[in-house]
Design an enzyme around this catalytic site. Structure first.
Site, mmCIF file in Angstrom:
data_model
loop_
_atom_site.group_PDB
_atom_site.id
_atom_site.type_symbol
_atom_site.label_atom_id
_atom_site.label_comp_id
_atom_site.label_asym_id
_atom_site.label_seq_id
_atom_site.Cartn_x
_atom_site.Cartn_y
_atom_site.Cartn_z
ATOM 1 N N ASP A 18 -60.775 -14.432 81.733
ATOM 2 C CA ASP A 18 -59.433 -14.523 82.312
ATOM 3 C C ASP A 18 -59.456 -14.644 83.833
ATOM 4 O O ASP A 18 -58.526 -14.212 84.514
ATOM 5 C CB ASP A 18 -58.554 -13.316 81.916
ATOM 6 C CG ASP A 18 -58.507 -13.120 80.417
ATOM 7 O OD1 ASP A 18 -58.393 -14.128 79.706
ATOM 8 O OD2 ASP A 18 -58.615 -11.959 79.968
ATOM 9 N N LYS A 21 -60.320 -19.840 85.042
ATOM 10 C CA LYS A 21 -61.174 -21.035 84.914
ATOM 11 C C LYS A 21 -60.341 -22.267 84.597
ATOM 12 O O LYS A 21 -60.658 -23.359 85.052
ATOM 13 C CB LYS A 21 -62.214 -20.828 83.802
ATOM 14 C CG LYS A 21 -63.195 -19.710 84.088
ATOM 15 C CD LYS A 21 -64.140 -19.486 82.930
ATOM 16 C CE LYS A 21 -63.488 -18.905 81.704
ATOM 17 N NZ LYS A 21 -62.938 -17.548 81.825
ATOM 18 N N GLY A 45 -58.174 -18.598 76.134
ATOM 19 C CA GLY A 45 -56.799 -19.016 76.429
ATOM 20 C C GLY A 45 -56.753 -19.458 77.871
ATOM 21 O O GLY A 45 -56.684 -18.634 78.767
ATOM 22 N N HIS A 46 -56.880 -20.758 78.100
ATOM 23 C CA HIS A 46 -56.881 -21.275 79.468
ATOM 24 C C HIS A 46 -55.469 -21.720 79.845
ATOM 25 O O HIS A 46 -54.914 -22.612 79.230
ATOM 26 C CB HIS A 46 -57.859 -22.449 79.581
ATOM 27 C CG HIS A 46 -59.293 -22.024 79.475
ATOM 28 N ND1 HIS A 46 -60.339 -22.896 79.412
ATOM 29 C CD2 HIS A 46 -59.841 -20.790 79.448
ATOM 30 C CE1 HIS A 46 -61.475 -22.215 79.332
ATOM 31 N NE2 HIS A 46 -61.195 -20.940 79.346
ATOM 32 N N THR A 131 -60.315 -10.565 69.564
ATOM 33 C CA THR A 131 -59.060 -11.315 69.542
ATOM 34 C C THR A 131 -58.583 -11.580 68.116
ATOM 35 O O THR A 131 -57.495 -12.101 67.921
ATOM 36 C CB THR A 131 -59.242 -12.678 70.257
ATOM 37 O OG1 THR A 131 -60.278 -13.399 69.577
ATOM 38 C CG2 THR A 131 -59.608 -12.502 71.718
ATOM 39 N N GLN A 226 -64.432 -17.328 78.247
ATOM 40 C CA GLN A 226 -64.696 -15.885 78.472
ATOM 41 C C GLN A 226 -65.439 -15.706 79.805
ATOM 42 O O GLN A 226 -65.362 -16.570 80.650
ATOM 43 C CB GLN A 226 -65.476 -15.261 77.309
ATOM 44 C CG GLN A 226 -64.675 -15.155 76.003
ATOM 45 C CD GLN A 226 -64.701 -16.426 75.186
ATOM 46 O OE1 GLN A 226 -65.733 -17.021 74.983
ATOM 47 N NE2 GLN A 226 -63.557 -16.856 74.706
ATOM 48 N N THR A 303 -53.679 -13.267 73.029
ATOM 49 C CA THR A 303 -53.178 -12.186 72.178
ATOM 50 C C THR A 303 -51.966 -11.472 72.786
ATOM 51 O O THR A 303 -51.339 -10.663 72.111
ATOM 52 C CB THR A 303 -54.278 -11.120 71.975
ATOM 53 O OG1 THR A 303 -54.666 -10.650 73.268
ATOM 54 C CG2 THR A 303 -55.492 -11.697 71.269
ATOM 55 N N ARG A 307 -53.855 -6.513 80.068
ATOM 56 C CA ARG A 307 -55.233 -6.443 80.581
ATOM 57 C C ARG A 307 -55.408 -5.183 81.414
ATOM 58 O O ARG A 307 -54.473 -4.754 82.100
ATOM 59 C CB ARG A 307 -55.534 -7.672 81.446
ATOM 60 C CG ARG A 307 -55.483 -8.950 80.654
ATOM 61 C CD ARG A 307 -55.825 -10.150 81.543
ATOM 62 N NE ARG A 307 -55.614 -11.381 80.813
ATOM 63 C CZ ARG A 307 -55.042 -12.479 81.316
ATOM 64 N NH1 ARG A 307 -54.634 -12.507 82.556
ATOM 65 N NH2 ARG A 307 -54.890 -13.548 80.566
#
Ligand code: IMP
Length: 431
Positions: A18, A21, A45-46, A131, A226, A303, A307
């Site tokens: 996260d 990227k 999840g980008h 996830t 990741q 999800t 965080r």
């Protein structure tokens, strides 16, 4: 970024994922001919913000948002065909032309519906905080040499055989986990049959395509998912994902030689976050935890989970710089820190009275680690409009200088907002 000597560039996360990227790949893809994903799957999840629109890509490389760039999913990815085509259809509905630009390695393994059932039901997955996208169970089948690859879709008999064994095994695991859910061979095959023509139409020998592209001078960007501390070998095991997220995984996950990689850009947040369980030595206490989580909108793109946030950990990023051989750093979300009165950077850990500056492999040592902090004054003004380093407040530049020094890699980019244009390019290249 790409120049006559840097033709193949890897972009990796250098913390726990996260890091942003997606935005960096989007910015760099403008000059790329190919963007290739090499590991992970729909656990990623980008998020890419273009104008007012926000795109969240799970499996398709972020390069797809640039017309003319070809995108591929490498053999190292565990690919969920159902969500892949949902993503393709959403992109097409948003006006993105995907036709003829997306390839999938025929060697890539498939995430089956039964992998997701097992992942969601397993106590081990819950303890790690996965996830639930079936990633661990799919990689388990791959390593145990019983997985289903894209190319198996060409042979219905072989596919039935593999799915029958997979379903039997999954149902035994579900029963063992205490779940009432069961997978079915016929339903699994029926779901696959609906997707097979579309999938086989884009299946190819991706390693060969990229090898030829490199030989012809193409600019190739390998997009990691990741982060380095979630790497199966180098991360905070067992609180990791099931693939090699680091640069070493890029060559094997695409099917090209490691000697073909020219540069590696490590993406890091100006602070630290992690989602899921496991060590996070610099984790904030309240009320700072909620404050930074809210400022940084730190909720998972896949999800929606909150965080965990903490101060920048120089031990972690220096470790990631070494393991990946980073030739440059991209610092993201600097603007999230704009309103803080003061900031800390972790330079080492005190463990049993001794200061450690190298990241320990043993999680029990990490549990006892007390971060050693260096404190910085906050800059207390917006950085969002800065487009050059010298437009940043001097306190922010001091902070960045220290991060660069601690991590032993030059800063190549500083991102100061979610939009494409909110970025400072520090050097012409990172090579
Ligand atoms: P899995 O990859 O779903 O098996 O999850 C293993 C660990 O990696 C969990 O702690 C997840 O939260 C974490 N993880 C997986 N994908 C991502 C990601 O894209 N960003 C951040 N953490 C991730």
């Amino acid at each position: 970024m790409f120049d006559s000597t840097t033709r193949t560039l890897v972009v990796v996360g250098a913390q726990w994922g996260d890091e942003g990227k997606g935005k960096l790949v989007d910015v760099l893809a403008e000059k790329a001919d190919w963007v290739v994903r090499y590991q992970g799957g729909a656990n990623a999840g980008h998020t890419v913000q273009i104008g007012e629109k926000s795109f969240v890509l799970h499996q398709i490389p972020s390069g797809i948002l640039h017309g003319g760039v070809r995108c591929a999913i490498g053999n190292g990815v565990v690919m969920d065909p159902e969500t892949l085509f949902t993503e393709v259809d959403e992109l097409v509905a948003d006006g993105v032309d995907v036709e003829g630009r997306l390839y999938v390695s025929e060697r890539a393994h498939l995430v089956m519906p039964y992998h997701k059932l097992v992942d969601k039901a397993s106590a081990a997955s819950k303890a790690i905080g996965t996830t639930g996208r079936g990633i661990g169970p799919a990689y388990e089948d791959k390593v145990a040499r019983r997985g289903v690859r894209v190319l198996d879709l060409r042979s219905p008999e072989r596919l039935r055989e593999l799915v029958t064994t997979g379903v039997e095994r999954a149902n035994a695991q579900l029963a063992w986990s205490g779940s009432d859910l069961r997978a079915s061979v016929e339903e699994t095959l029926a779901a696959l049959a609906g997707l097979t023509p579309r999938l086989l139409a884009i299946a190819d020998d991706v390693g060969l395509c990229i090898h030829r592209a490199i030989r012809n001078g193409a600019a190739v960007l390998l997009e990691g998912a990741q982060g380095s501390l979630l790497d199966i070998d180098h991360g905070t095991y067992p609180y990791v994902t099931s693939s090699n997220t680091t640069v070493g995984g890029a060559a094997t996950g695409v099917g090209i030689s490691p000697m073909a990689l020219d540069a590696a850009l490590g993406v890091v947040k100006a602070y630290t976050t992690r989602v899921g369980n496991g060590p996070l030595p610099t984790e904030f206490d309240e009320p700072l935890q909620t404050q930074v989580r809210t400022l940084g909108r730190e909720f998972g793109a896949t999800t929606g989970r909150a965080r965990r946030c903490g101060w920048f950990d120089g031990v972690v990023v220096r470790y990631a710089a070494r393991v990946n051989g980073l030739t440059g750093l991209a610092i993201t979300k600097l603007d999230v820190l704009d309103t803080l009165d003061r900031l800390a950077v972790c330079t080492g850990y005190t463990i049993d009275g001794e200061v450690h500056t190298e990241f320990p492999a043993d999680l029990q040592m990490l549990d006892r680690a007390e971060p050693v902090y260096e404190w910085f004054d906050g800059w207390k003004q917006s950085t969002q409009d800065a487009r050059r380093l010298d437009a940043l407040p001097s306190a922010a530049r001091l902070y960045l200088d220290r991060l660069e020094e601690l991590c032993d890699a030059p800063i190549a980019y500083v991102s100061v907002g979610t939009r494409r244009d909110q970025i400072i390019g520090v050097h012409a290249t990172v090579a």
